[in-house]
Design a protein around this motif. Structure first.
Motif, PDB file in Angstrom:
ATOM      1  N   HIS A  79       0.863  -1.185   0.000  1.00  0.00           N
ATOM      2  CA  HIS A  79       0.000   0.000   0.000  1.00  0.00           C
ATOM      3  C   HIS A  79       0.895   1.229   0.000  1.00  0.00           C
ATOM      4  O   HIS A  79       1.829   1.330   0.806  1.00  0.00           O
ATOM      5  CB  HIS A  79      -0.897   0.010   1.241  1.00  0.00           C
ATOM      6  CG  HIS A  79      -1.715   1.258   1.368  1.00  0.00           C
ATOM      7  ND1 HIS A  79      -2.872   1.456   0.661  1.00  0.00           N
ATOM      8  CD2 HIS A  79      -1.533   2.380   2.101  1.00  0.00           C
ATOM      9  CE1 HIS A  79      -3.374   2.636   0.957  1.00  0.00           C
ATOM     10  NE2 HIS A  79      -2.577   3.216   1.840  1.00  0.00           N
ATOM     11  N   ASP A  81       1.346   5.095   0.719  1.00  0.00           N
ATOM     12  CA  ASP A  81       0.777   6.211   1.470  1.00  0.00           C
ATOM     13  C   ASP A  81       0.832   7.447   0.575  1.00  0.00           C
ATOM     14  O   ASP A  81       1.922   7.881   0.180  1.00  0.00           O
ATOM     15  CB  ASP A  81       1.582   6.441   2.745  1.00  0.00           C
ATOM     16  CG  ASP A  81       0.971   7.511   3.627  1.00  0.00           C
ATOM     17  OD1 ASP A  81       0.074   8.246   3.169  1.00  0.00           O
ATOM     18  OD2 ASP A  81       1.400   7.603   4.800  1.00  0.00           O
ATOM     19  N   SER A 146      -2.190  -2.453  -3.401  1.00  0.00           N
ATOM     20  CA  SER A 146      -3.383  -2.827  -2.659  1.00  0.00           C
ATOM     21  C   SER A 146      -3.978  -1.606  -1.988  1.00  0.00           C
ATOM     22  O   SER A 146      -3.255  -0.683  -1.587  1.00  0.00           O
ATOM     23  CB  SER A 146      -3.027  -3.876  -1.597  1.00  0.00           C
ATOM     24  OG  SER A 146      -4.124  -4.127  -0.753  1.00  0.00           O
ATOM     25  N   ASN A 147      -5.302  -1.584  -1.856  1.00  0.00           N
ATOM     26  CA  ASN A 147      -5.975  -0.511  -1.128  1.00  0.00           C
ATOM     27  C   ASN A 147      -6.015  -0.785   0.365  1.00  0.00           C
ATOM     28  O   ASN A 147      -6.413   0.080   1.144  1.00  0.00           O
ATOM     29  CB  ASN A 147      -7.407  -0.323  -1.646  1.00  0.00           C
ATOM     30  CG  ASN A 147      -7.405   0.238  -3.050  1.00  0.00           C
ATOM     31  OD1 ASN A 147      -6.513   0.994  -3.425  1.00  0.00           O
ATOM     32  ND2 ASN A 147      -8.391  -0.134  -3.839  1.00  0.00           N
ATOM     33  N   PHE A 149      -4.945  -0.938   4.007  1.00  0.00           N
ATOM     34  CA  PHE A 149      -4.001  -0.146   4.787  1.00  0.00           C
ATOM     35  C   PHE A 149      -3.894  -0.750   6.173  1.00  0.00           C
ATOM     36  O   PHE A 149      -4.895  -0.894   6.871  1.00  0.00           O
ATOM     37  CB  PHE A 149      -4.468   1.304   4.877  1.00  0.00           C
ATOM     38  CG  PHE A 149      -3.598   2.154   5.759  1.00  0.00           C
ATOM     39  CD1 PHE A 149      -2.312   2.484   5.372  1.00  0.00           C
ATOM     40  CD2 PHE A 149      -4.062   2.603   6.987  1.00  0.00           C
ATOM     41  CE1 PHE A 149      -1.492   3.252   6.184  1.00  0.00           C
ATOM     42  CE2 PHE A 149      -3.255   3.376   7.796  1.00  0.00           C
ATOM     43  CZ  PHE A 149      -1.967   3.702   7.391  1.00  0.00           C
TER      44      PHE A 149
END
Length: 196
Positions: A79, A81, A146-147, A149
């Motif tokens: 993921h 940021d 990937s979303n 978190f």
């Protein structure tokens, strides 16, 4: 980071009677191989779309033949940021495959396997466990955004705070022992009181 690798040779071994027997025993006992990447365990996505920890060493056919999973196809999910543009690993999957690898010439530094392409891997001849059999272990690494978190684990902060609280207590006790003070215990009603 995020450099994809395809069909990298890890090593080549020739099975003797002891190692072949050991692999067969592990397969009969349903051993699973566990790996960790960035504190996340490797997982296999099963046919029922559930994750299983680790991957099986190999499998046994209906004809009582044993096969080893000698090719590992890793997928690292990450993921990004958007604020810091840094990436964090959020998933570690593996697809174990049994492939009877073939090559023309073995070169310790740059062996070209003829069995390394996606079409062959999907319909590969499996690697049987047998005495004198040569097994080439290989791996792939791919990356997928990937979303998902994962927040930093607060449990780590709890452990740090606990250790910071306990450290002075342990040091004080050790200093008392070093200076010749031996603690004594005194019973008062239903509890023990420790005196330094």
């Amino acid at each position: 980071m995020r450099m994809e690798l395809f069909c990298q040779v890890a090593c080549r071994v020739t099975l003797d009677a002891e190692s072949a027997g050991s692999f067969k025993e592990k397969i009969d006992d349903q051993y699973r191989v566990n790996m960790i990447l960035d504190n996340l365990p490797v997982a296999v996505l099963s046919q029922s779309q559930l994750y299983e920890h680790g991957f099986p060493v190999g499998f046994k056919s209906r004809e009582d033949k044993y096969f080893i999973n000698n090719h590992l196809s890793f997928k690292v999910k990450y993921h990004v940021d958007p604020v810091t543009d840094s990436a964090r690993i959020v998933g570690f999957e593996v697809n174990p495959i049994s492939i009877n690898h073939e090559y023309k010439n073995w070169d310790e530094n740059n062996t070209r396997l003829t069995t390394c392409n996606s079409q062959i891997q999907d319909n590969a001849v499996t690697e049987q466990i047998a005495i004198g059999e040569e097994i080439v272990f290989t791996y792939d690494v791919s990356f997928e955004a990937s979303n998902l978190f994962l927040r930093p684990r607060p449990f780590s902060l709890c452990i740090i705070l606990f250790l910071l609280h306990m450290l002075p207590t342990v040091q004080r006790n050790q200093m008392g022992f070093a200076l010749g003070h031996v603690p004594s215990y005194e019973r008062q009603s239903d509890s023990l009181v420790l005196h330094y």
